[in-house]
Structure formats: C-alpha cells, structure tokens
Design a protein around this motif. Structure first.
Motif, short mmCIF file in Angstrom:
data_model
loop_
_atom_site.label_atom_id
_atom_site.label_comp_id
_atom_site.label_asym_id
_atom_site.label_seq_id
_atom_site.Cartn_x
_atom_site.Cartn_y
_atom_site.Cartn_z
N VAL A 265 0.89 -1.16 -0.01
CA VAL A 265 0.09 -0.20 -0.07
C VAL A 265 0.82 1.13 0.17
CG1 VAL A 265 -1.79 -1.22 1.17
CG2 VAL A 265 -0.07 -0.12 2.69
N MET A 266 0.36 2.47 -0.16
CA MET A 266 0.96 3.70 -0.13
C MET A 266 0.75 4.71 1.25
SD MET A 266 3.10 3.29 -2.72
CE MET A 266 3.80 4.69 -3.11
N PRO A 267 1.43 5.42 1.46
CA PRO A 267 1.52 6.17 2.80
C PRO A 267 -0.07 7.11 2.71
CG PRO A 267 3.80 6.23 2.26
CD PRO A 267 3.16 5.61 1.14
N HIS A 457 -10.64 12.78 10.36
CA HIS A 457 -9.41 13.46 10.62
C HIS A 457 -8.53 13.76 9.42
CE1 HIS A 457 -5.26 13.71 12.20
NE2 HIS A 457 -4.84 13.08 11.14
N PHE A 461 -7.29 17.21 7.90
CA PHE A 461 -5.87 17.36 7.53
C PHE A 461 -5.62 18.03 6.52
CE2 PHE A 461 -1.86 16.29 6.37
CZ PHE A 461 -0.96 15.93 7.84
N HIS A 470 3.60 15.66 2.00
CA HIS A 470 4.71 14.86 2.53
C HIS A 470 4.29 13.47 2.22
CE1 HIS A 470 1.56 14.75 5.48
NE2 HIS A 470 2.22 13.95 6.38
N TYR B 189 13.48 5.74 -6.55
CA TYR B 189 13.02 6.85 -5.72
C TYR B 189 13.22 6.61 -4.33
CZ TYR B 189 8.25 5.19 -4.93
OH TYR B 189 7.45 4.26 -4.54
N ASP B 199 14.65 11.35 -2.21
CA ASP B 199 13.77 10.49 -2.94
C ASP B 199 13.79 11.39 -4.52
OD1 ASP B 199 12.72 12.95 -2.08
OD2 ASP B 199 10.88 12.19 -1.89
N PHE B 257 6.34 10.03 7.83
CA PHE B 257 6.73 10.66 6.48
C PHE B 257 6.99 12.19 6.50
CE2 PHE B 257 5.01 6.51 6.09
CZ PHE B 257 5.77 5.73 5.22
N VAL B 258 6.97 12.55 7.69
CA VAL B 258 7.61 14.10 7.56
C VAL B 258 9.00 13.99 7.58
CG1 VAL B 258 5.58 15.18 8.78
CG2 VAL B 258 7.56 14.49 9.99
N PRO B 262 8.01 9.20 1.18
CA PRO B 262 6.91 8.28 1.15
C PRO B 262 7.35 7.26 -0.07
CG PRO B 262 6.32 10.52 0.46
CD PRO B 262 7.68 10.66 0.94
N ARG B 263 6.93 5.93 0.26
CA ARG B 263 7.31 4.80 -0.50
C ARG B 263 6.27 3.75 -0.10
NH1 ARG B 263 12.67 3.11 3.04
NH2 ARG B 263 11.69 1.52 4.16
N PRO B 264 6.36 2.56 -0.96
CA PRO B 264 5.33 1.50 -0.74
C PRO B 264 5.69 0.90 0.80
CG PRO B 264 6.40 1.27 -2.77
CD PRO B 264 7.16 2.19 -2.07
N VAL B 265 4.62 0.63 1.46
CA VAL B 265 4.81 -0.07 2.69
C VAL B 265 3.88 -1.05 2.83
CG1 VAL B 265 5.27 2.11 3.83
CG2 VAL B 265 2.84 1.54 3.54
N MET B 266 3.86 -2.23 3.76
CA MET B 266 3.06 -3.31 4.01
C MET B 266 1.84 -2.94 5.09
SD MET B 266 4.09 -5.06 1.48
CE MET B 266 3.32 -6.72 1.74
N GLU B 442 3.80 20.88 12.35
CA GLU B 442 2.35 20.81 12.28
C GLU B 442 1.74 19.52 11.63
OE1 GLU B 442 2.31 25.62 12.23
OE2 GLU B 442 1.65 24.42 10.57
N LEU B 443 2.41 19.26 10.62
CA LEU B 443 2.25 17.91 9.81
C LEU B 443 2.29 16.81 11.00
CD1 LEU B 443 3.61 18.63 6.41
CD2 LEU B 443 1.32 18.58 7.12
N ASP B 446 -0.18 16.51 13.82
CA ASP B 446 -1.55 16.54 13.33
C ASP B 446 -2.06 15.08 13.16
OD1 ASP B 446 -4.26 16.90 12.89
OD2 ASP B 446 -3.75 18.37 11.37
N ARG B 447 -2.06 13.99 14.18
CA ARG B 447 -2.21 12.66 13.86
C ARG B 447 -3.65 12.46 14.67
NH1 ARG B 447 3.57 12.65 16.73
NH2 ARG B 447 3.06 13.29 18.90
N PRO B 448 -4.16 11.20 14.18
CA PRO B 448 -5.53 10.71 14.67
C PRO B 448 -5.19 10.09 16.19
CG PRO B 448 -4.95 9.27 13.10
CD PRO B 448 -4.00 10.34 13.00
#
Lengths: 530, 530
Positions: A265-267, A457, A461, A470, B189, B199, B257-258, B262-266, B442-443, B446-448
C-alpha cells in the motif's frame, strides 16, 4: 458581498452566504457518486458538518439519495436525462445479472448495461463542468478542499480547476488506486479484479491472474477516455487523467485486511473499511416484534442492497421456496410482486434497519449481494453470510468472504432452491462459519480509532494543511523508464559490455602479439634449422 | 506451583510468581537492544505495564540502561565479556567518527569498529540462547507475545522457539524491514541506506543508488550469517533467518513521513515515529534559571546522543570556539575534559532534559547527532537543527532534514569552527529554517492517535489475537521465481513461440504446396509448350 450561489435558489443561496461570510471551520466541496457509494460518504460529511465545517454537495438534479440536509447545502445541476431514463438505465444494469441468456450474450449484455450507465455518468459530469453559473460560484467560494468519490473523474477534474487539494473516498475498482498512486501490485499474489482468484493461487490461477491484469489497463482507458477529452477542454490545456488523479492528497479506501488480502500500500492510503458499522440501535416496535417472535431459531436478514429491491418472479419464487425450508424467520427487503409460494416464516419489507438487525443476538445468517457496505456490516456483527454477488466488486468480495470460511457464495442465476436452502443451513448450523466470522469480527473491531473518526481526521488534515504533500511519493515525478530504472540498467549493461569488449580486444591484442612473436621465433628457429 | 524463575534471584522470582499466578492482563516477553534503541521501547513497555500486563525484560548482565524497574521484571543473563570490555567496544565505535585518518583507513576502521560491536551483540545472543536455566523458565512462562528490537535476531529466534507471536520495534536499517516483509522497494526513488541520496535523484544518483542497493543484501548476510548458524543449532533444525523474521506479526517502525520519504509499505507496518515526543514538562530550577538568563536571544540545545558524551579535545575546542560566536546560551551535554576556550555563553551539563528544553519557547536551535529520537524531538518542538551525523542511520536522517530545509548538515570531522558558527547563525536567523520545521512539526503532530498509544494498541492486539495472521501477505509463501511471475511469463512466452513456430510452419507448408502446385503447373505448361 454577493453570495457566489445567489443565482441558484433561495435555500441554497442562504446556506452558501453562511459558508462565505461566517468563515468558522473550513469550507468543503463534495462531489459524490450516487447510489450506495454515497451512503457511507454521507456519514463522513455529516460528521464534518457537526464539527463546524461548511459543506456544499454538488449533485445532479436527477438522483437517488442526494436530498436536502440540515448538515450541508445540496447544489443541484441540470442533466440531459429525465428521471424515467435515469431509473430505466439503472434498472437495465441491476436486472442484467438475472437475464437467463447464453454466456456470450450475458457478457455482451453486461458490457452494454455498463456502458449505458457510464454514458449517463459522463453526461452528468459534462453537464456539471459546462454549467457556467455553478462553476463561477464554486470558483468564488474558495474551498479548503474537495472531497470526492473518484470512481467518476469529475471531482478530480474540478479539484484541478479550482486549485484545491482533494481527498478521495473509494472502494477500489479495477486497481484504479494502485495505478494512480504508483503502488506496486505483484500479480503473483494480488488477485486481479473479476478474476475470482484469492491471494493463494495455483500456477494456472496465476496465469489467469496475469492475463486478467493485462485487461485492467485497457478497461480503465476505455472507461475514462471521454473524461480525458472533456478534462482537456474544460481546463483549456492538454492534460492526462492519471496526472490529475495523482494530485489526490489522501485516498480513504473502504478496505480492511480482514476482508482484503494484504498487499503493498502507499502512505497516502488510509483504510476505513467498516466505516458504516455502528453499535446496533434499538429496533422499532414493528421489527422488534418480528425478531422476538422468531423464538430460539432467530432471524435471517436478506437484502440485495440499496439498488436492487425487486427481482424477476421466477427467481423470487425459487428464493421464496428455499427460505421456507429453514425454521428461522426471514426478513427480506423486497418491493416486487409477492411470490405466490412465500412461506409463513418470510416477511417482505420495503426497508429494513440492516445493521441493527444484524447486531441483534438473534441474527443467524445474512443473505447479501456482497456489496462492501453490507459485507462489513456482516463482519462487524459477526453474522455468517450467504453471498449472491450481482455486479461490480461484489464477486470479489464474495470470494474473499468464502476464502475465509465465513460465507457460502451462490451464483444467483444458476442456483436452485436447494442450493440456497443448503447454503443457509450450512452457515446457520455448521459452527465453523460462525467461529470464522466471529474471529474476523474481533480482528476487525479491535482498532485504535473508529474508521469514521479516521476519515474525518484526514479530510480535516487536508483542509487544514492545504493537502498532504509529505505523503506524495517522488515516483509521480518519474516516467516509466526512470521508475523501473531501465535507463540506469541499460547504462550499466552498456558499461559492462564496453569493458568486456575492451578487455577482449586487449586480450586478443596481447595474444596476437605473443602469437606473432612466437610465430616469428618459430620462423626464425625454422630458418635457423634449415 | 514452582515459579519458573525461582532459580534466578529473589526479586525476579517474586515478580515472575506474580506473572504466572495472577494471570490478569497478558504476559509479555521483551528482548530489547541496549543503548538508545531501548529508551523509547521502554516507554511502550512501561505503558503496557500500567495497563495491567505482566512483563519480563531479558537483558545481558552487562548493559547501559536495563536497570530494575517497578514496571517490569528484568531477568539478566551472564555474558562472556566484562563491563570494561563492553565500555571499551562501545567507545571504539563511538569515537571512530572522530578519527582523523585517510578515507580508506576510516572505512577499514569503521568496518572493524562495527564488527567488534556486532561480535559482542552476537556473544550476548549466544549466551542467552545457551542459558538453559533461563530458557526453561521462559518456556514454562507461556507468554502471549514477544516484543523485540529485530536489529538483533535474538528475539526473532526465541519467538520461534517459544512459539509465541512477536511484535518488532524498529528504526529500519539496511532495508531489513523491506527484505523481510517482501515490501517492494523501487530503487529509482527509495534512497539506499548510506547513499546520501534523497527521493529525488539525478541519473548519476540513481545509478549510485542502484549500486548501493546491490551492497545491502551482502551487508545483511554478513551481519547475520552467524545468527543463522546458531538459530539452526538452537532450534535443532535447518532454518533460514528471513523465514523466522517473516513470522513477525507487526512491525512498529519509528517512521513518520515528515522525515521519511513516502514509499510503498505493507499493512503490518505501523508507523510510530515521534513516539518519544511529549509535551514539554516544567524544567528543574537549575535549567529554568539558565534558560531564563538567556534573555531575548534564547538557547541552543546541544547533544550528540545518549552514547556520545565526550569527544576528542581538538574537536571539542573547535566546537567551543564556534559556540562562543553566537549570542544564544548553549546547553551542551558533555562529560569530557572542559575545553580551555569555552565561552561564557556555553554551559556544559552531564545530562539535559532534551525534550523539555526543546519545547521551551526560548529554544532557537538544536545541535544534534541526527539520531532518530533526537530528530523527532526537534520536529515535535519545531526547532531547526544543525546536524552532525556520526554513525548508523544518522547520515540518512540528516540528509532528510536538510532536504526539507529544516536543518544544516556538517561533517563532524571536516567542519571548521566557522562552518559550525555559520550553520548555527543560518538556522537561527534565516527564517526559512524555522518556517520549514514549523510546517513539518504541524504535519507531524496532526495525527489521529499518539504514536505511543498506537504502539501499545498493536502490542496488545498481537497478545490478544495470538498474532495478526490477517496482515501476513501471501507473498511469504512464494519463492523468488513465483513472486516475480517468471514461471508464468516463461510459460506464456513458450506458448507464444510455439504458436508462432506452428503458424510459420503452416505458412511455409502452404507456401510450399502452392509453390509446388505452381511449379508443377509451370512445368506442365512448359512441357505442353514444348
């Protein structure tokens, strides 16, 4: 200041005046899709409204579910089709799965029914983009973000035009989200849409999966080619639809990995599967009475979704016969003609509180068309399912549930009364189905935050931070050759080949030199010996 | 019932008796890594303990931070090195970045320093796995899950032996998590570790990145080859380390990811970057006084991390000289000999409340070794940074901060006093650094849900559900050929070639037939004409 929507209608203008002048909270533009797609999206929009945001929902004047609301302003635009034509096109599509015709004719029928629906969606989009009055008003409204269902590219195009960041709310359909987010998608274990594969495939299934995956891009291109043209015309420059899609800040995907198979998946993908599940509320007196009267056998909930409430009589009678073979009380959402063989245990209702009924301890089974909303309500409430997929992603959903041992899938066209009866008895009396759905339910519900709050959220955001740059992968700035490092590999190969060639030439040169000397020496020695 | 740990020591036995008999909450075994790795992991363990879980932390008897705690039982095991040797090996490693020697000698020195540290880690693991008494006790304790830092495979091997699900808590180091989770990692990337790439790369950088990525697997194999052997010996069957790693249920990764690109993740990766950030607490009287006395110029916080508190005198004097050129008060965590040129504005302290100082409104800059904990504290509190990476992932972190315009990176070996002075003045007085770090902050904030709560949730999830099998991708059951669909593609190619060959043969056959007929006709006509 003149309200941007003052030329529309009084109620709308009133709401939008508030939107422009009060300035509390944020300003959100919503470009939804009609039908069941909208139902769970609406819940997010309503919650955002409760949190003080001013929201405008733009919808075609002919629609199913876009009614006026205290939570948001509905701005409707004219469309070039009548309500009758609208209903007719949907009916053609939803009745298509019940057509008893040969396989090839079914395929052609499915293609035609899908195309005529897509054409109507395109007309809707075109008429919105060509509506200068609404466009001018939207331009003047300075929204903080656009919230859209990207199954139609209309919102995607509009976000570009208005230069606002966007959030997509999406179920996922022919791998659109993976293509547009540049998310890797290994075909060896990620089943292609409509392939009926699971994530564990035999060699032949992997072969079929690869062939299906070859079809996905052309299918996507056929579906969206006309949008590409209108986007270029509307934005007055040559644009590519994938480029516009890639501007989406966050994809809210109605996935949960108790249903979906794990894969890359992607972020900027946020998973909100099960968003429409909530604790079961008290049933109305009417339903409470039916449920209580069901005794120890309990109830079976039967619905083919918000779009299909009647089916051909022959099929209805087959189903009615099957329902009569179980001791449970069946609550069937059905608006068609009453089948003459309807058994006493079956109650036809025009509407049913699906989640509340499934949440009732007496719920024993759920007969569903395997739409993602229904499936998640079944998972939430741990009710084993009999799945009758009709169209779209429903077959894929059914395959997933069946592969997890939490349901039995039936082909609605080919099934007999006995098939349905057997399937119902299996999911009700074979304990493994209940155990499996219970385990899935426990995993699904054990989450750090409710999907609805998570969705809210992320919309906020994007509104607050003007997007989520980002989370945008640098992959979007690479072309196909660069992304796959083909230029770098070609360069390395060229270097290796040149080095090999030069080494070979050097060796040959040395060999010749040595050979020449040796030859000369031999010659000399020969001449001496002579 | 005899406590499984009764043969260890009185305090431990007391705790473990409680663990075995009370049975409230879950039972968690923690196999941590020492050093800074442990500091944020400890916060999760403490919170889990507060939530009623019984926790055993197994650590070597010679260690930095594994002291007795009211939150958990520390079970220590004997190791074949003395505290002096332990300290010496760490000192060799941490002083290596300050060695003024030619480049190649530095590389050799770095390799040697890393190897001798890795050897010590291996000895630690070996001595634990060979400790029959502890093993027997752990086997008897029936833990619900194992929580480990997988930078050392010891916990991974132990989880297999004890047949308990595991949660990994990890920073990420030579792409270990991508290799072991089968997460795609496009080299075009996703910068390779130590490559100093971002990247967004030029052609040459992408080339370098590809070459670096070729080195990662051999590096991983060299680092872990001895563990592979001991794992097979300990588990009494031939095992592959990647297979054991793939049994990890959830990877808690200290990413956000600040900072990360960003890149593929699982789906079984959970991102808890910034886990150690919390609201700044009141400073002690001593620090409050220093900060208040700094006046309008404010303070600069300077720490090279928990592992480096003294540096060679020559470098210390260069740094001291630079610190004297700014009007801010500098709080420098430093335990070495006081540099003779230390300016009045610089206060040397043996320890400093880093997060609380950074959270103070008077914090103007942060001089850091770019360890991930420090970096996230800087981001949380929006303090621009001067980055002096020393080893490990620190250079990668520094590159990320600099590429986001939130810090200036210096080569600690090559930098002059002026370089440091200029860098400090830049991040303090050039507003863009502050603006950029503020935006990142700030980014980030700002998290849930707070990363600490998220981490606790997922450890509890794995304890409760005996793992997270629904997040395990089917990719783990495919070999390299199957994963890349090479068998399927080869089969399709073979079919295409065979079809082409048969078509060609048919054409040739027809051509010959026609040619023959034509030839015969020609012959006939020729003979007739004759």
């Amino acid at each position: 200041m003149e309200s941007p929507f003052s030329r529309l209608n009084a109620r709308t203008a009133c709401f939008l005046f508030a939107l422009v002048t009060i300035g509390e909270g944020g300003r959100l533009l919503v470009i939804p899709q009609d039908g069941s797609h909208w139902l769970s999206m609406r819940a997010i929009v309503e919650k955002l409204s409760e949190r003080g945001h001013k929201i405008v929902v733009v919808a075609p004047e002919v629609n199913f579910f876009h009614k006026a609301s205290q939570h948001y302003t509905v701005v409707t635009h004219a469309v070039p089709y009548t309500p009758d034509e609208f209903a007719h096109r949907f009916r053609l599509f939803t009745h298509q799965p019940f057509e008893e015709v040969p396989f090839l004719s079914r395929l052609v029928g499915l293609y035609k029914a899908t195309r005529q629906l897509q054409e109507m969606f395109f007309m809707t989009c075109e008429s919105l983009l060509r509506n200068r009055e609404i466009m001018r008003s939207l331009e003047e409204s300075r929204f903080d973000a656009l919230f859209t269902d990207p199954v139609s590219p209309c919102g995607v195009i509009l976000a570009e035009h208005l230069s606002v960041p966007s959030v997509y709310y999406y179920r996922g359909f022919p791998r659109l989200e993976n293509t547009f987010t540049k998310c890797p998608d290994p075909v060896s274990y990620v089943p292609a849409c409509f392939s009926r594969n699971t994530d564990r495939m035999t060699f032949i299934q992997r072969l079929v999966n690869l062939l299906f995956s070859f079809l996905e891009m052309p299918l996507l291109k056929i579906s969206y080619s006309s949008y590409q043209e209108i986007a270029s015309e509307f934005l007055q420059r040559e644009v590519r639809l994938p480029t516009l899609y890639r501007n989406g800040s966050v994809w809210l995907l109605r996935y949960d990995f108790v249903l979906e198979y794990p894969r890359p998946v992607m972020p900027n993908m946020v998973f909100v599967g099960g968003i429409s599940c909530e604790e079961g509320k008290h049933l109305s007196q009417e339903f409470e009475a039916i449920v209580n009267a069901s005794g120890e056998h309990g109830i079976v909930v039967f619905s083919l979704g918000s779009m299909v409430s009647e089916i051909p009589m022959k099929k209805a009678m087959e189903i009615a016969a099957a329902l009569g073979t179980i001791p449970q009380t069946v609550l069937w959402r059905y608006t068609g003609e009453v089948p003459s063989n309807l058994a006493n245990n079956t109650r036809l209702v025009k509407w049913l509180p699906q989640n509340d009924l499934l949440a009732h301890p007496k719920a024993r089974a759920f007969i569903t068309h395997a739409g993602s909303h229904g499936i998640y309500e079944g998972i939430c409430n741990a009710v084993p399912m009999v799945l009758m997929p009709l169209f779209g992603d429903q077959m894929d959903n059914a395959v997933r549930m069946e592969s997890r041992g939490a349901g039995v899938t039936l082909n609605v066209l080919e099934m007999t009364s006995k098939d349905l009866s057997d399937a119902l008895k299996a999911v009700i009396y074979d304990k493994t189905y209940k155990e499996n759905i219970k385990r899935l339910s426990e995993l699904h519900l054990d989450r750090p935050i409710h999907p609805l709050d998570l969705a809210v959220h992320w919309v906020e955001f994007v509104m607050k931070h003007k997007g989520a740059p980002h989370l945008r992968p640098a992959a979007h700035d690479l072309n196909w050759v660069q992304y796959h490092s083909i230029d770098v590999i070609a360069f390395l190969l060229a270097v290796v080949l040149i080095v090999l060639y030069i080494s070979l030439e050097c060796c040959l040169f040395c060999f010749r030199k040595c050979g020449w000397k040796k030859g000369r020496l031999n010659k000399k020695s020969k001449s001496k010996s002579q």
